[in-house]
Design an enzyme around this catalytic site. Structure first.
Site, PDB file in Angstrom:
ATOM      1  CE  LYS A  93      52.176  55.863  39.269  1.00  0.00           C
ATOM      2  NZ  LYS A  93      52.040  56.564  40.462  1.00  0.00           N
ATOM      3  CG  HIS A 111      38.198  44.688  42.820  1.00  0.00           C
ATOM      4  ND1 HIS A 111      39.179  45.525  43.321  1.00  0.00           N
ATOM      5  CD2 HIS A 111      37.357  44.422  43.852  1.00  0.00           C
ATOM      6  CE1 HIS A 111      38.935  45.764  44.596  1.00  0.00           C
ATOM      7  NE2 HIS A 111      37.833  45.104  44.947  1.00  0.00           N
TER       8      HIS A 111
HETATM    9  C1  GRF Z   1      44.963  40.358  42.015  1.00  0.00           C
HETATM   10  O1  GRF Z   1      44.380  39.953  43.206  1.00  0.00           O
HETATM   11  C2  GRF Z   1      44.016  41.272  41.256  1.00  0.00           C
HETATM   12  O2  GRF Z   1      42.674  40.956  41.457  1.00  0.00           O
HETATM   13  C3  GRF Z   1      44.330  42.614  41.848  1.00  0.00           C
HETATM   14  O3  GRF Z   1      45.712  42.597  42.065  1.00  0.00           O
HETATM   15  C4  GRF Z   1      46.162  41.256  42.249  1.00  0.00           C
HETATM   16  C5  GRF Z   1      47.263  41.024  41.251  1.00  0.00           C
HETATM   17  O4  GRF Z   1      47.875  39.782  41.415  1.00  0.00           O
HETATM   18  N1  GRF Z   1      43.842  43.673  40.987  1.00  0.00           N
HETATM   19  P1  GRF Z   1      48.912  39.243  40.340  1.00  0.00           P
HETATM   20  O5  GRF Z   1      50.012  40.306  40.196  1.00  0.00           O
HETATM   21  O6  GRF Z   1      48.194  39.036  39.051  1.00  0.00           O
HETATM   22  O7  GRF Z   1      49.461  37.981  40.896  1.00  0.00           O
END
Ligand code: GRF
Length: 207
Positions: A93, A111
């Site tokens: 969000k 990211h």
């Molecule tokens: C990860 O790839 C992170 O970089 C991105 O969303 C994904 C989340 O994965 N922002 P998780 O829920 O921590 O397994």
């Protein structure tokens, strides 16, 4: 140094959340996760939090009249839990202007690309890796950064790269990158909790 109170915002599986929990439990991070908040009731990350006796809260945006009011409800939960550092770990969000202003340089995001490549509006989940694979880059990676008003534009705290092989698919690249996410996110949180991070303009100095 007293333990910093950390709030983690998630929308999904929460493997990055798990990496922070593990490092807190190992004593690597001088902090305590006081709350995990999700905008999705079935996010597995909520279950991970409960398993570690961390307050797990679902905030349902449908219960609020608008975007600002939903964000204010999230802020209220963070305040209730005394949160001093917010980690966005797969939180899908957008944050309101009020939220960002209130916690300037106290919100960090992970990211799954080397910012400024493959980031910004529309780049989330597998889409990031599909874009990297289709472009044919030889390197991709992960970035931990502070959150500012635009998507993925805040000061960069840490980055690490991985090689993209000719045969990589979005899925295999995602797996490789998750591994480094689980390294640089907890490390960034550790440095933050140790007071080692200094923001100088749009650059970050790790002291
Ligand atoms: C990860 O790839 C992170 O970089 C991105 O969303 C994904 C989340 O994965 N922002 P998780 O829920 O921590 O397994």
């Amino acid at each position: 140094m007293p333990q910093l109170k950390i709030g983690v915002l998630i929308s999904g599986s929460g493997t990055n959340l798990q990496s922070i929990i593990d490092n807190v439990e190992k004593g690597e991070i001088n902090g305590k996760i006081t709350v995990v908040i999700s905008n999705k009731s079935d996010a597995y990350g909520l279950e991970r939090a409960r398993q570690h006796n961390i307050d797990a809260v679902f905030v349902n945006h449908k219960e609020y009249e608008n975007f600002e009011m939903y964000n204010d409800a999230v802020i209220e939960e963070l305040e209730k839990h005394g949160v001093e550092l917010i980690v966005l770990a797969g939180y899908l969000k957008i944050l309101s202007g009020n939220f960002i202003e209130k916690y300037r340089n106290k919100i960090i995001n992970i990211h799954p690309s080397l910012i400024p490549s493959f980031c910004g509006k529309g780049y989330y989940g597998l889409k990031v890796h599909e874009a990297a694979v289709n472009y044919g880059v030889k390197l991709s990676g992960a970035t931990v950064h502070f959150v500012d008003e635009q998507a993925d534009t805040g000061p960069i705290i840490m980055q690490e790269s991985v090689e993209v092989d000719y045969d990589d698919s979005a899925e295999t690249l995602q797996k490789k990158i998750l591994k480094i996410e689980h390294k640089i996110l907890p490390l960034s949180v550790k440095y933050y909790c140790d007071g080692k991070i200094e923001v100088v303009g749009r650059k970050v100095k790790i002291n």
